[in-house]
Structure formats: structure tokens, C-alpha cells
Write a protein that holds these residues in place. Structure first.
Motif, short mmCIF file in Angstrom:
data_model
loop_
_atom_site.label_atom_id
_atom_site.label_comp_id
_atom_site.label_asym_id
_atom_site.label_seq_id
_atom_site.Cartn_x
_atom_site.Cartn_y
_atom_site.Cartn_z
N PRO A 18 0.85 -1.20 0.00
CA PRO A 18 0.00 0.00 0.00
C PRO A 18 0.88 1.24 0.00
CG PRO A 18 0.05 -0.99 2.17
CD PRO A 18 0.74 -1.96 1.25
N ASP A 19 0.53 2.24 -0.80
CA ASP A 19 1.31 3.48 -0.93
C ASP A 19 2.72 3.20 -1.44
OD1 ASP A 19 -0.88 4.91 0.17
OD2 ASP A 19 -0.20 4.43 2.19
N GLY A 20 2.92 2.07 -2.10
CA GLY A 20 4.22 1.76 -2.68
C GLY A 20 5.25 1.24 -1.71
N LEU B 47 -2.13 -7.16 -9.06
CA LEU B 47 -1.74 -5.76 -8.88
C LEU B 47 -2.72 -5.04 -7.96
CD1 LEU B 47 -0.69 -4.70 -12.51
CD2 LEU B 47 0.80 -5.28 -10.58
N ALA B 48 -3.99 -5.25 -8.16
CA ALA B 48 -5.00 -4.59 -7.34
C ALA B 48 -4.92 -5.05 -5.89
CB ALA B 48 -6.39 -4.86 -7.91
N ALA B 49 -4.66 -6.35 -5.69
CA ALA B 49 -4.61 -6.89 -4.34
C ALA B 49 -3.45 -6.30 -3.54
CB ALA B 49 -4.50 -8.41 -4.38
N VAL B 50 -2.24 -6.36 -4.10
CA VAL B 50 -1.08 -5.87 -3.34
C VAL B 50 -1.15 -4.37 -3.13
CG1 VAL B 50 0.38 -7.79 -4.09
CG2 VAL B 50 0.36 -5.68 -5.44
N ALA C 34 -8.78 -9.29 3.12
CA ALA C 34 -8.00 -10.23 3.93
C ALA C 34 -6.54 -9.80 3.88
CB ALA C 34 -8.15 -11.66 3.39
N ASP C 35 -5.77 -10.30 4.83
CA ASP C 35 -4.33 -10.01 4.83
C ASP C 35 -3.61 -10.78 3.73
OD1 ASP C 35 -4.58 -8.33 7.09
OD2 ASP C 35 -4.46 -10.05 8.44
N VAL C 36 -4.14 -11.96 3.38
CA VAL C 36 -3.52 -12.80 2.36
C VAL C 36 -4.60 -13.43 1.49
CG1 VAL C 36 -2.08 -14.84 1.91
CG2 VAL C 36 -1.57 -13.37 3.88
N TYR C 37 -4.35 -13.48 0.19
CA TYR C 37 -5.12 -14.30 -0.73
C TYR C 37 -4.27 -15.52 -1.06
CZ TYR C 37 -8.29 -10.35 -1.86
OH TYR C 37 -9.21 -9.33 -1.81
N LEU C 38 -4.81 -16.72 -0.82
CA LEU C 38 -4.11 -17.97 -1.16
C LEU C 38 -4.92 -18.72 -2.20
CD1 LEU C 38 -2.10 -20.31 -0.81
CD2 LEU C 38 -3.44 -21.03 1.19
N THR C 39 -4.31 -18.97 -3.36
CA THR C 39 -4.99 -19.68 -4.43
C THR C 39 -3.94 -20.27 -5.37
OG1 THR C 39 -6.73 -19.51 -6.12
CG2 THR C 39 -5.24 -17.63 -5.90
#
Length: 281
Positions: A182-184, A224-227, A210-215
Motif C-alpha cells: 500500500p502506498d508503494g 496488482l489490485a490486491a497488493v 484479507a491479509d492474504v489471498y491464497l490460491t
């Protein structure tokens, strides 16, 4: 329908009721063939590949339970020119029927997503697991699960520990990790919540914080959107998030057939040739 095929399909329905499958899916008995083999053998696999067909024929299997549907859309013809159709035609020629549970096995309690959830919680099973989407209810009104899982750890841990747990659980030496920025700036926040979806989870995670997406895999823009929004991403390869569940499914199917007192000897085999199509080199 042969007695053994009927017993297998009934057992699979008890393990993962087909009513739980997503509306887009194509599940259940996708190929029924006249019984040729006197052996009552089931081959479990994620994908119905040429190698799996060869293995099934060699082992005189009469039923293949292939997690991924071998038929998805409407077909106007069956030809040997199409590899997937050729596999089904070879099954038909050798009297092997094919059953596919797919998202029914994802949604059900005790299914693939719960197995993945166990991996991120560690040895102490330190977490609360709930469906990621709206729960599906049985005719009696009881929860039967839903697509995806959200794990809330009672004791938050570092991202490094989550990565280690995932690699150990899936028996992988390498995975892909996208760290939240977030914010680079990379976030070092402890992980408390993990959203899970076997296979391809991008659309399932949409709108879920969530703090983590696991898949297994996500599209580039989804990562890109998630991080950018502060969520770490762990990608393990589509079928790598599914294949480790097959021995558990074998035990469940064995127990169901024994409980149903199927009249005859039978064997449940897990394919040795089924594997993820991509490798790290």
C-alpha cells in the motif's frame, strides 16, 4: 448403470453433494460406459490426461473420478483430433466411466478448501474457518459450506511463517508471492486473515478483504489490485492447490463404499501420473 458405478456415484454424492456445485459448472457422471472389466477399481485424478488414461487402462479401472470436468460446453462432435475428446473416447472403448465433482468438492465442508485451510493454521489448528461466500443450506436448513474459505488466526503470524506453512502443506519447493505494497511501501503487518480458494480464486476474492489471498492462480491485474490495496498474494499453481487432497478423497470414498456394504472387492487408486502441467526449471 452397473452396480459398482451406482455405488461410486452414490458415495461421491454423499461426500460432495452435486447441489453444492456452482451454476457455471458441469459436474456428476459425465461419461457412462458399458462395464467391461471384472475389476472394481476407481482411479482418482485431478485432470484426465493421456498419461492418466494409460495408467487407468493398465490398472483395469472401471471408473475414473476426475476432479476437473472433462466436458464443459456443448459439443457438436467427438473426434480423436481433440485431445480431451480422444481421452473420453478411449475411456468409452475400454469401459471406463468418468465422474467429476469439481466445485461441489470445493464447497462442501471437509472438502478441498478446508484442507487448504488446515495448512495455513499450522500444527495447533489455531484458527477459525468460515465460508468466503454465502453459505449453501441443506434441505433441512443446515450449512453445507460454500465456495472459498476465510481463516482467522487466533495468533497472528508473519508472512514468512504463512509462506513456510503453505510450502510444507503442499509439498512445494517454490511458490509465487506478491507482498502487500500500500502506498508503494511493502507492508510488514502480521497476518491474521487468509482468504482461500483452490484453483483460480481471483473472482471469488472480489470484494473480500484479507491479509492474504491464497490460491493457485490469479490474473495479472487482480494481483496488482490486491497488493496495492494491502493484501499479500500467494499463488501455488492451479492444480497444486488441489492434488494433495486426492489421498483424503480416497479415504472418504473407501469409507463410504464400505459403509454401503458394496457386494464385492474393490480398490481405490490415486493416479501416479497426474501432475501439474507446468514446472519451474
Amino acid at each position: 448403470m452397473s452396480a459398482f458405478l451406482k455405488a461410486v456415484t452414490s458415495a461421491m454424492e454423499r461426500i460432495a453433494p452435486l447441489r453444492l456445485a456452482e451454476s457455471f459448472d458441469n459436474v456428476g457422471l459425465l461419461l457412462e460406459t458399458p462395464l467391461r472389466s471384472k475389476q472394481h477399481r476407481v482411479m482418482l485424478t485431478i485432470d484426465l490426461t493421456t498419461a492418466v488414461i494409460d495408467e487407468s487402462i493398465e490398472n483395469a479401472a472401471s471408473v475414473i473420478v476426475a476432479y476437473h470436468p472433462t466436458i464443459f460446453g456443448a459439443l457438436k462432435s467427438f473426434t480423436m483430433a481433440n485431445p480431451l475428446q480422444a481421452s473420453l473416447l478411449r475411456c468409452a472403448a475400454h469401459g471406463i466411466s468418468v465422474y467429476c465433482p469439481h466445485t461441489a468438492l470445493d464447497c462442501t465442508w471437509g472438502g478441498i478448501n478446508d484442507w487448504l485451510a488446515e495448512g495455513v493454521m499450522g500444527e495447533k489448528n489455531d484458527g477459525i474457518v468460515r465460508p468466503l461466500q454465502n453459505e449453501k443450506l441443506s434441505p433441512a436448513g443446515n450449512s453445507e459450506g460454500a465456495l472459498g474459505r476465510m481463516v482467522t488466526l487466533q495468533s497472528p503470524v508473519s508472512m514468512e511463517i504463512i509462506v513456510k506453512r503453505v510450502k510444507e502443506h503442499l509439498k512445494l519447493s517454490q511458490i509465487q508471492v506478491g507482498y502487500a505494497t500500500p502506498d508503494g511501501v511493502q507492508s510488514n503487518k502480521a497476518v491474521e486473515t487468509i482468504a482461500i480458494c483452490a484453483g483460480s480464486g481471483g473472482s471469488v476474492f472480489s470484494g473480500k478483504k484479507a491479509d492474504v489471498y491464497l490460491t493457485g492462480e490469479m490474473q495479472h491485474h487482480e494481483v496488482l489490485a490486491a497488493v496495492a490495496s494491502g493484501t499479500n498474494v500467494i499463488l501455488c499453481g492451479h492444480t497444486n492447490t488441489e492434488r494433495g487432497y486426492l489421498p483424503i478423497l480416497a479415504s472418504k470414498l473407501q469409507a463410504q463404499l464400505e459403509a454401503a456394504a458394496f457386494d464385492g472387492a474393490f480398490n481405490i487408486l490415486v493416479s501416479n501420473t497426474d501432475k501439474h502441467p507446468l514446472e519451474f526449471i
